[in-house]
Design an enzyme around this catalytic site. Structure first.
Site, PDB file in Angstrom:
ATOM      1  N   GLU A   1      45.693  26.831  47.805  1.00  0.00           N
ATOM      2  CA  GLU A   1      44.947  27.952  48.390  1.00  0.00           C
ATOM      3  C   GLU A   1      43.451  27.703  48.176  1.00  0.00           C
ATOM      4  OE1 GLU A   1      45.188  32.142  47.008  1.00  0.00           O
ATOM      5  OE2 GLU A   1      46.296  32.511  48.844  1.00  0.00           O
TER       6      GLU A   1
ATOM      7  N   ARG B   1      38.686  44.880  41.283  1.00  0.00           N
ATOM      8  CA  ARG B   1      37.759  45.309  40.230  1.00  0.00           C
ATOM      9  C   ARG B   1      36.509  45.970  40.794  1.00  0.00           C
ATOM     10  NH1 ARG B   1      37.901  42.968  34.835  1.00  0.00           N
ATOM     11  NH2 ARG B   1      39.930  42.002  34.651  1.00  0.00           N
TER      12      ARG B   1
ATOM     13  N   HIS C   1      49.389  49.252  40.922  1.00  0.00           N
ATOM     14  CA  HIS C   1      49.058  48.160  40.002  1.00  0.00           C
ATOM     15  C   HIS C   1      49.084  48.701  38.569  1.00  0.00           C
ATOM     16  CE1 HIS C   1      46.596  44.976  38.166  1.00  0.00           C
ATOM     17  NE2 HIS C   1      46.805  44.252  39.262  1.00  0.00           N
TER      18      HIS C   1
ATOM     19  N   HIS D   1      43.619  47.481  43.972  1.00  0.00           N
ATOM     20  CA  HIS D   1      43.409  47.045  42.586  1.00  0.00           C
ATOM     21  C   HIS D   1      42.095  46.317  42.339  1.00  0.00           C
ATOM     22  CE1 HIS D   1      43.876  42.661  43.008  1.00  0.00           C
ATOM     23  NE2 HIS D   1      44.725  42.935  43.964  1.00  0.00           N
TER      24      HIS D   1
ATOM     25  N   ASP E   1      42.452  31.978  42.726  1.00  0.00           N
ATOM     26  CA  ASP E   1      41.112  32.327  42.263  1.00  0.00           C
ATOM     27  C   ASP E   1      41.065  33.283  41.084  1.00  0.00           C
ATOM     28  OD1 ASP E   1      41.981  34.678  43.358  1.00  0.00           O
ATOM     29  OD2 ASP E   1      40.881  34.432  45.226  1.00  0.00           O
TER      30      ASP E   1
HETATM   31  C1  UD1 Z   1      43.957  39.851  38.476  1.00  0.00           C
HETATM   32  C2  UD1 Z   1      43.069  38.810  39.146  1.00  0.00           C
HETATM   33  C3  UD1 Z   1      42.917  39.119  40.623  1.00  0.00           C
HETATM   34  C4  UD1 Z   1      44.246  39.336  41.292  1.00  0.00           C
HETATM   35  C5  UD1 Z   1      45.054  40.356  40.521  1.00  0.00           C
HETATM   36  C6  UD1 Z   1      46.415  40.478  41.117  1.00  0.00           C
HETATM   37  C7  UD1 Z   1      41.300  38.008  37.647  1.00  0.00           C
HETATM   38  C8  UD1 Z   1      39.924  38.196  37.193  1.00  0.00           C
HETATM   39  N1  UD1 Z   1      41.740  38.882  38.586  1.00  0.00           N
HETATM   40  O1  UD1 Z   1      43.279  41.084  38.520  1.00  0.00           O
HETATM   41  O2  UD1 Z   1      42.260  38.043  41.259  1.00  0.00           O
HETATM   42  O3  UD1 Z   1      44.015  39.812  42.594  1.00  0.00           O
HETATM   43  O4  UD1 Z   1      45.186  39.933  39.157  1.00  0.00           O
HETATM   44  O5  UD1 Z   1      47.060  41.638  40.714  1.00  0.00           O
HETATM   45  O6  UD1 Z   1      41.981  37.122  37.218  1.00  0.00           O
HETATM   46  N2  UD1 Z   1      47.869  44.970  33.398  1.00  0.00           N
HETATM   47  C9  UD1 Z   1      48.999  45.355  32.715  1.00  0.00           C
HETATM   48  N3  UD1 Z   1      50.191  44.736  33.014  1.00  0.00           N
HETATM   49  C10 UD1 Z   1      50.294  43.759  33.949  1.00  0.00           C
HETATM   50  C11 UD1 Z   1      49.123  43.367  34.643  1.00  0.00           C
HETATM   51  C12 UD1 Z   1      47.916  43.973  34.346  1.00  0.00           C
HETATM   52  O7  UD1 Z   1      48.959  46.224  31.881  1.00  0.00           O
HETATM   53  O8  UD1 Z   1      51.396  43.236  34.174  1.00  0.00           O
HETATM   54  C13 UD1 Z   1      46.565  45.604  33.065  1.00  0.00           C
HETATM   55  C14 UD1 Z   1      45.754  44.734  32.091  1.00  0.00           C
HETATM   56  O9  UD1 Z   1      46.051  44.997  30.769  1.00  0.00           O
HETATM   57  C15 UD1 Z   1      44.339  45.139  32.436  1.00  0.00           C
HETATM   58  C16 UD1 Z   1      44.408  45.486  33.912  1.00  0.00           C
HETATM   59  O10 UD1 Z   1      45.769  45.680  34.235  1.00  0.00           O
HETATM   60  O11 UD1 Z   1      43.970  46.272  31.736  1.00  0.00           O
HETATM   61  C17 UD1 Z   1      43.807  44.427  34.790  1.00  0.00           C
HETATM   62  O12 UD1 Z   1      44.461  43.159  34.591  1.00  0.00           O
HETATM   63  P1  UD1 Z   1      43.658  41.777  34.706  1.00  0.00           P
HETATM   64  O13 UD1 Z   1      44.591  40.646  34.467  1.00  0.00           O
HETATM   65  O14 UD1 Z   1      42.440  41.862  33.873  1.00  0.00           O
HETATM   66  O15 UD1 Z   1      43.123  41.680  36.171  1.00  0.00           O
HETATM   67  P2  UD1 Z   1      43.626  42.276  37.548  1.00  0.00           P
HETATM   68  O16 UD1 Z   1      42.732  43.396  37.920  1.00  0.00           O
HETATM   69  O17 UD1 Z   1      45.085  42.504  37.480  1.00  0.00           O
HETATM   70  N1  UDP Z   2      53.500  42.789  45.371  1.00  0.00           N
HETATM   71  C1  UDP Z   2      54.698  43.028  44.701  1.00  0.00           C
HETATM   72  N2  UDP Z   2      54.959  44.297  44.274  1.00  0.00           N
HETATM   73  C2  UDP Z   2      54.094  45.329  44.471  1.00  0.00           C
HETATM   74  C3  UDP Z   2      52.869  45.071  45.127  1.00  0.00           C
HETATM   75  C4  UDP Z   2      52.606  43.791  45.569  1.00  0.00           C
HETATM   76  O1  UDP Z   2      55.499  42.109  44.512  1.00  0.00           O
HETATM   77  O2  UDP Z   2      54.400  46.466  44.072  1.00  0.00           O
HETATM   78  C5  UDP Z   2      53.207  41.420  45.826  1.00  0.00           C
HETATM   79  C6  UDP Z   2      52.781  41.271  47.259  1.00  0.00           C
HETATM   80  O3  UDP Z   2      53.902  41.076  48.103  1.00  0.00           O
HETATM   81  C7  UDP Z   2      51.865  40.069  47.235  1.00  0.00           C
HETATM   82  C8  UDP Z   2      51.307  40.078  45.827  1.00  0.00           C
HETATM   83  O4  UDP Z   2      52.109  40.975  45.075  1.00  0.00           O
HETATM   84  O5  UDP Z   2      52.567  38.854  47.412  1.00  0.00           O
HETATM   85  C9  UDP Z   2      49.883  40.529  45.857  1.00  0.00           C
HETATM   86  O6  UDP Z   2      49.460  40.777  44.548  1.00  0.00           O
HETATM   87  P1  UDP Z   2      48.135  41.568  44.241  1.00  0.00           P
HETATM   88  O7  UDP Z   2      47.833  42.512  45.360  1.00  0.00           O
HETATM   89  O8  UDP Z   2      48.309  42.131  42.884  1.00  0.00           O
HETATM   90  O9  UDP Z   2      47.055  40.396  44.141  1.00  0.00           O
HETATM   91  P2  UDP Z   2      46.145  39.640  45.211  1.00  0.00           P
HETATM   92  O10 UDP Z   2      47.025  39.082  46.271  1.00  0.00           O
HETATM   93  O11 UDP Z   2      45.139  40.630  45.720  1.00  0.00           O
HETATM   94  O12 UDP Z   2      45.477  38.592  44.399  1.00  0.00           O
END
Ligand code: UD1
Ligand code: UDP
Length: 357
Positions: free
Chosen positions: A126, A219, A250, A217, A104
């Site tokens: 999923e 939003r 995160h 994490h 999603d």
């Molecule tokens: C995204 C997904 C969410 C998922 C989550 C898992 C969307 C809208 N949301 O949220 O469903 O649960 O990933 O973690 O797609 N960032 C970094 N480095 C990284 C990853 C993220 O710097 O490796 C920073 C981005 O630059 C941004 C913030 O984290 O500023 C959020 O990243 P973003 O991809 O927008 O959404 P998530 O909150 O990570």
């Molecule tokens: N995870 C990881 N390292 C971490 C935290 C989480 O590998 O430090 C893994 C965790 O085991 C799970 C996935 O990341 O499989 C969950 O990711 P996240 O919570 O970012 O996203 P969501 O599942 O809420 O979409």
């Protein structure tokens, strides 16, 4: 005697971009690679950067295409438009037989939409998770509903998610209950024990201090709700100095901004960069309580028999709530403190929640 021509392998583009998608796609990349009927093509948007690369290193995956769209602080619109443009061009050039998307995220929605525009069938894994609340989780609840509209084949993890799809008028023959590939990924890591990837964690978790594992994490929780989680952690740490609270953070800087000021000076709260997947699974196994708003962790914790307290108001994964391993507690500071305290002080409450499902 004439021989039949060998059938052309069916090309599946696996399109993903974030950490949880990568973890849940990894078993599928492996299965398609090992099956001569298929030719997998791994297309990543790079919505996440470091956290995506970390998963690829664990599962030894080299994407065929990396669109590298990540930009610090990118907006949902930027992620959507860059992904859509990039995936659209890749699909136009390669025209795979099907596009597989997972879950999603914004990459999921963009991948499904790009495939629909190219008239390539979409397979959604999923599929069918729902909270029923368009604003929570935001924007995932809408992303997953849109993916349902765009998909031809819906792979639902549970019978409840299948029922959600049928309620949305998806034809029964297009839905298959498959379980969730996160369990395949988890079982793989359990067979290949990984280090935490941090000498500091190895040292501090080497003794027998009970561990509370925390992730956050979402939003919709950034800002005040996340700060309340931080304050609750500070109170729990002060009340239970024998416990170690471990919080792999995160990469979203807004998580740190909200949490760090609340927990200053508490030596039994360990904040650390995201752990690689193998190390994180080991940390789940080492923990006695998990406090999280993560979707994936809500699935992995119960699978390893760990009580999971979910800092959200609703969940699209009601199965473990029904079975008692997961409890929704929201983001009220007192409620979080009381819920953790009960699990620490009441063996009966702990036993009720720690049955593996
Ligand atoms: C995204 C997904 C969410 C998922 C989550 C898992 C969307 C809208 N949301 O949220 O469903 O649960 O990933 O973690 O797609 N960032 C970094 N480095 C990284 C990853 C993220 O710097 O490796 C920073 C981005 O630059 C941004 C913030 O984290 O500023 C959020 O990243 P973003 O991809 O927008 O959404 P998530 O909150 O990570
Ligand atoms: N995870 C990881 N390292 C971490 C935290 C989480 O590998 O430090 C893994 C965790 O085991 C799970 C996935 O990341 O499989 C969950 O990711 P996240 O919570 O970012 O996203 P969501 O599942 O809420 O979409």
């Amino acid at each position: 005697m004439s021989t039949l021509p060998t059938p052309r392998p069916f090309t599946v583009a696996l399109v993903y971009g974030t950490r949880p998608e990568a973890i849940k796609m990894a078993p599928l990349v492996r299965a398609f690679t090992n099956d001569p009927r298929f030719r997998p093509m791994v297309v990543v948007t790079g919505q996440h950067r470091e956290m995506l690369d970390q998963v690829h290193r664990v599962f030894d995956i080299t994407p065929d295409v990396d669109l590298d769209i990540h930009a610090p602080g990118h907006t949902l619109t930027e992620i959507t438009t860059r992904s859509l443009n990039g995936i659209g061009a890749v699909l136009q050039a390669n025209h795979p037989d099907a596009v597989l998307v997972q879950g999603d995220t914004t990459t999921t929605f963009s991948g499904a939409l790009a495939a629909f525009y190219e008239q390539i069938p979409v397979i959604h894994t999923e599929a069918g998770l729902r909270t029923g609340d368009a604003s929570s989780p935001f924007p995932e609840e809408i992303n997953r509903r849109l993916a349902t509209q765009l998909a031809e084949l819906h792979l639902a993890p549970t019978w409840e998610s299948r029922a959600n799809l049928l309620r949305d008028n998806v034809a029964e023959e297009r839905v298959h209950v498959t379980g969730n590939t996160v369990i395949d990924a988890l079982l793989w890591t359990v067979e290949h024990p990984f280090p935490y990837g941090s000498p500091m964690l190895e040292a501090r978790l080497g003794g027998d201090h009970p561990v509370i594992l925390v992730t956050a994490h979402r939003r919709e929780s950034l800002g005040a709700p996340m700060a309340r989680i931080g304050r609750a952690l500070a109170r729990i740490a002060a009340a239970h100095p024998d416990h170690l609270i471990v919080f792999p953070m995160h990469r979203n800087p807004k998580v740190r901004e909200a949490i760090m000021p609340q927990i200053e000076g508490l030596s039994n709260i360990i904040t650390i960069e995201p752990l690689s997947y193998g190390g994180f699974c080991r940390l789940i196994a080492r923990s006695s309580i998990i406090l999280t708003d993560s979707g994936g962790v809500q699935e992995e914790g119960p699978a390893l028999g760990k009580p999971v307290l979910v800092t959200r108001d609703n969940t699209e994964r009601p199965e473990a709530v029904h079975s008692g391993t997961v409890r929704l507690i929201g983001t009220d500071e007192d409620v979080i403190v009381d819920a953790v305290d009960e699990l620490i002080t009441s063996p009966a409450a702990y036993a009720r929640m720690s049955r593996a499902v």
